[in-house]
Design a protein around this motif. Structure first.
Motif, PDB file in Angstrom:
ATOM      1  N   MET A   1       0.783  -1.007  -0.064  1.00  0.00           N
ATOM      2  CA  MET A   1       0.219  -0.085   0.042  1.00  0.00           C
ATOM      3  C   MET A   1       0.871   0.984   0.044  1.00  0.00           C
ATOM      4  O   MET A   1       1.858   1.321   0.729  1.00  0.00           O
ATOM      5  CB  MET A   1      -0.988   0.098   1.274  1.00  0.00           C
ATOM      6  N   SER A   2       0.650   2.289  -0.997  1.00  0.00           N
ATOM      7  CA  SER A   2       1.386   3.432  -0.936  1.00  0.00           C
ATOM      8  C   SER A   2       0.932   4.462   0.001  1.00  0.00           C
ATOM      9  O   SER A   2      -0.282   4.692   0.100  1.00  0.00           O
ATOM     10  CB  SER A   2       1.543   3.844  -2.349  1.00  0.00           C
ATOM     11  N   PHE A   3       1.911   5.197   0.772  1.00  0.00           N
ATOM     12  CA  PHE A   3       1.590   6.301   1.474  1.00  0.00           C
ATOM     13  C   PHE A   3       1.417   7.531   0.770  1.00  0.00           C
ATOM     14  O   PHE A   3       0.940   8.697   1.249  1.00  0.00           O
ATOM     15  CB  PHE A   3       2.552   6.311   2.582  1.00  0.00           C
ATOM     16  N   SER A   4       1.843   7.607  -0.331  1.00  0.00           N
ATOM     17  CA  SER A   4       2.049   8.991  -1.426  1.00  0.00           C
ATOM     18  C   SER A   4       0.583   9.490  -1.573  1.00  0.00           C
ATOM     19  O   SER A   4      -0.379   9.071  -2.109  1.00  0.00           O
ATOM     20  CB  SER A   4       2.555   8.514  -2.670  1.00  0.00           C
ATOM     21  N   ARG A   5       0.255  10.706  -0.858  1.00  0.00           N
ATOM     22  CA  ARG A   5      -0.889  11.562  -0.896  1.00  0.00           C
ATOM     23  C   ARG A   5      -0.946  12.610   0.012  1.00  0.00           C
ATOM     24  O   ARG A   5       0.422  12.855   0.570  1.00  0.00           O
ATOM     25  CB  ARG A   5      -2.036  10.754  -0.646  1.00  0.00           C
ATOM     26  N   LYS A   6      -1.599  13.636   0.064  1.00  0.00           N
ATOM     27  CA  LYS A   6      -1.938  14.486   0.793  1.00  0.00           C
ATOM     28  C   LYS A   6      -3.029  14.259   1.889  1.00  0.00           C
ATOM     29  O   LYS A   6      -3.918  13.793   1.273  1.00  0.00           O
ATOM     30  CB  LYS A   6      -2.200  15.861   0.247  1.00  0.00           C
ATOM     31  N   TYR A   7      -2.889  15.012   2.977  1.00  0.00           N
ATOM     32  CA  TYR A   7      -3.769  14.561   4.045  1.00  0.00           C
ATOM     33  C   TYR A   7      -4.151  15.748   4.833  1.00  0.00           C
ATOM     34  O   TYR A   7      -3.049  16.439   5.172  1.00  0.00           O
ATOM     35  CB  TYR A   7      -3.188  13.250   4.882  1.00  0.00           C
ATOM     36  N   MET A  85       9.121  -0.345   9.079  1.00  0.00           N
ATOM     37  CA  MET A  85       7.906  -0.891   8.930  1.00  0.00           C
ATOM     38  C   MET A  85       7.444  -1.900  10.020  1.00  0.00           C
ATOM     39  O   MET A  85       8.070  -2.625  10.436  1.00  0.00           O
ATOM     40  CB  MET A  85       8.215  -1.437   7.466  1.00  0.00           C
ATOM     41  N   ASP A  86       6.024  -1.776  10.010  1.00  0.00           N
ATOM     42  CA  ASP A  86       5.419  -2.725  10.988  1.00  0.00           C
ATOM     43  C   ASP A  86       4.237  -3.232   9.921  1.00  0.00           C
ATOM     44  O   ASP A  86       3.051  -2.611  10.053  1.00  0.00           O
ATOM     45  CB  ASP A  86       4.659  -2.159  12.189  1.00  0.00           C
ATOM     46  N   GLY A  87       4.384  -4.155   9.122  1.00  0.00           N
ATOM     47  CA  GLY A  87       3.272  -4.494   8.135  1.00  0.00           C
ATOM     48  C   GLY A  87       3.285  -3.867   7.129  1.00  0.00           C
ATOM     49  O   GLY A  87       4.386  -3.060   6.652  1.00  0.00           O
ATOM     50  N   ALA A  88       2.215  -3.859   6.243  1.00  0.00           N
ATOM     51  CA  ALA A  88       2.364  -3.160   4.956  1.00  0.00           C
ATOM     52  C   ALA A  88       1.898  -1.648   5.102  1.00  0.00           C
ATOM     53  O   ALA A  88       1.955  -0.952   4.149  1.00  0.00           O
ATOM     54  CB  ALA A  88       1.573  -3.926   3.796  1.00  0.00           C
ATOM     55  N   ASN A  89       1.203  -1.263   6.229  1.00  0.00           N
ATOM     56  CA  ASN A  89       0.563  -0.032   6.220  1.00  0.00           C
ATOM     57  C   ASN A  89       0.983   0.862   7.650  1.00  0.00           C
ATOM     58  O   ASN A  89       0.139   1.636   7.972  1.00  0.00           O
ATOM     59  CB  ASN A  89      -1.053  -0.138   6.219  1.00  0.00           C
TER      60      ASN A  89
END
Length: 127
Positions: A1-7, A85-89
């Protein structure tokens, strides 16, 4: 899962007690408690660029999982730390006495910062 975004910061809890314990002056806590922030994450494999912008101020950090790097903090200091990392997300970093856990869940980014028995939780929504 990609974290790339704005929040966009949607809500936060326990802001004032957490900021006091990390050493932020009361007048800055009062000014900052209702400010919203935008978090931008750019992920390329295991490399991350994270920028948190509040009004015209920004904190920018870059890291690669498993490699020690210098982190800019909210107090303006730099701390050497390693992100894992801890898992994928989920990723975790220990910045001296503060443990930071960031977790991506569908359209939300959850950040939990803990020092001793005080926890500050931030929930941001993808924009």
């Amino acid at each position: 899962m990609s974290f790339s975004r704005k929040y966009d910061l949607e809500s936060q809890g326990n802001f004032e007690p957490f900021m006091k314990v990390v050493g932020i002056p009361d007048e800055l806590i009062e000014k900052g408690k209702d400010l919203k922030s935008i978090t931008e994450i750019v992920q390329t494999g295991n490399d991350f660029k994270i920028t948190i912008t509040i009004r015209s101020n920004a904190i920018h950090n870059e890291f690669t999982f498993g490699q020690e790097t210098d982190f800019a903090t909210i107090t303006g200091s730099k701390i050497k730390a390693c992100v894992n990392m801890d898992g994928a997300n989920k990723f975790i970093v220990k910045l001296n006495s503060v443990t930071s856990v960031s977790e991506l869940s569908e359209n939300k980014l959850l950040d939990i910062l803990t020092i001793g028995d005080i926890t500050h939780k931030r929930i941001s929504e993808r924009i």
